[in-house]
Design a protein around this motif. Sequence first.
Motif, mmCIF file in Angstrom:
data_model
loop_
_atom_site.group_PDB
_atom_site.id
_atom_site.type_symbol
_atom_site.label_atom_id
_atom_site.label_comp_id
_atom_site.label_asym_id
_atom_site.label_seq_id
_atom_site.Cartn_x
_atom_site.Cartn_y
_atom_site.Cartn_z
ATOM 1 N N GLU A 77 0.830 -1.206 0.000
ATOM 2 C CA GLU A 77 0.000 0.000 0.000
ATOM 3 C C GLU A 77 0.865 1.257 0.000
ATOM 4 O O GLU A 77 0.591 2.214 -0.732
ATOM 5 C CB GLU A 77 -0.933 0.007 1.211
ATOM 6 N N ARG A 106 2.605 1.652 -3.418
ATOM 7 C CA ARG A 106 1.668 2.144 -4.420
ATOM 8 C C ARG A 106 1.427 3.644 -4.226
ATOM 9 O O ARG A 106 1.417 4.406 -5.189
ATOM 10 C CB ARG A 106 0.338 1.383 -4.314
ATOM 11 N N TYR A 128 2.540 -2.858 -9.946
ATOM 12 C CA TYR A 128 1.454 -2.127 -9.265
ATOM 13 C C TYR A 128 0.471 -1.520 -10.259
ATOM 14 O O TYR A 128 -0.731 -1.423 -9.975
ATOM 15 C CB TYR A 128 2.046 -1.018 -8.384
ATOM 16 N N PHE A 129 0.996 -1.083 -11.392
ATOM 17 C CA PHE A 129 0.165 -0.454 -12.427
ATOM 18 C C PHE A 129 0.519 -1.094 -13.766
ATOM 19 O O PHE A 129 1.547 -0.766 -14.351
ATOM 20 C CB PHE A 129 0.401 1.061 -12.461
#
Length: 220
Positions: free
Chosen positions: A23, A26, A63-64
């Motif tokens: 978290e 990110r 993450y993306f």
Amino acid sequence: MPTKKQSNTPAAAAPNRRRLSPEARRDEIVSAAVALFAETGFDGSTRDVARSAGITQPLLYRYFPSKESLIEAVYARVFLESWDPAWDDILQDRSLPVRDRFQYFYEAYTDTVFERVWLRLWYFALLRDAEVYGWYREVVQEQILKPLVRERRIELGIDQAFHVTPAELEMPWLLHGGLLNYGLRRQATGEDDKAGRVHAIRQALEMYMLCSSAHAAPPG
């Protein structure tokens, strides 16, 4: 034969990437993207975002998975998470005239969005990224401009049941867009005068109130 003296300086050790929770990592990537895109526009590369975040590009893609997904996260951070739910209560408070409600709202709203990163990302979206601007446009219409039209109808004694037409939204868009352009001008000159901003909001709302009164009849 003399032995080579070992260096104890920090420079001798290979740098270690900071350990972060998924978290937190990110969030760090999104923060880096926000800062980069505010400077370069949405044309900034994921490679540069990764470098700013102190990670590799392959790790960023864990993450993306695409640049589009990263842009969506930036949009959510800047344009959605900046919305204060208390503003909904202000806009719906029918104990106050519409002009007063939207005056209070726009004073609070501009306190939040008249900030360098927000205004630059809004401007870049307007100029270069039709998709991001389309997302922003939809939110503004649903949360601010359509409520303004409907609440003004009620105040004028007009049936609010009929659909808000594109023509009815033109004047609210002039009001809203004009205030954001006012913020850009103030940012460019370094003149963030709160009293001047309050006056500009009052003038813009007065223009809308006069226009809506002159066209009080619902469209045929």
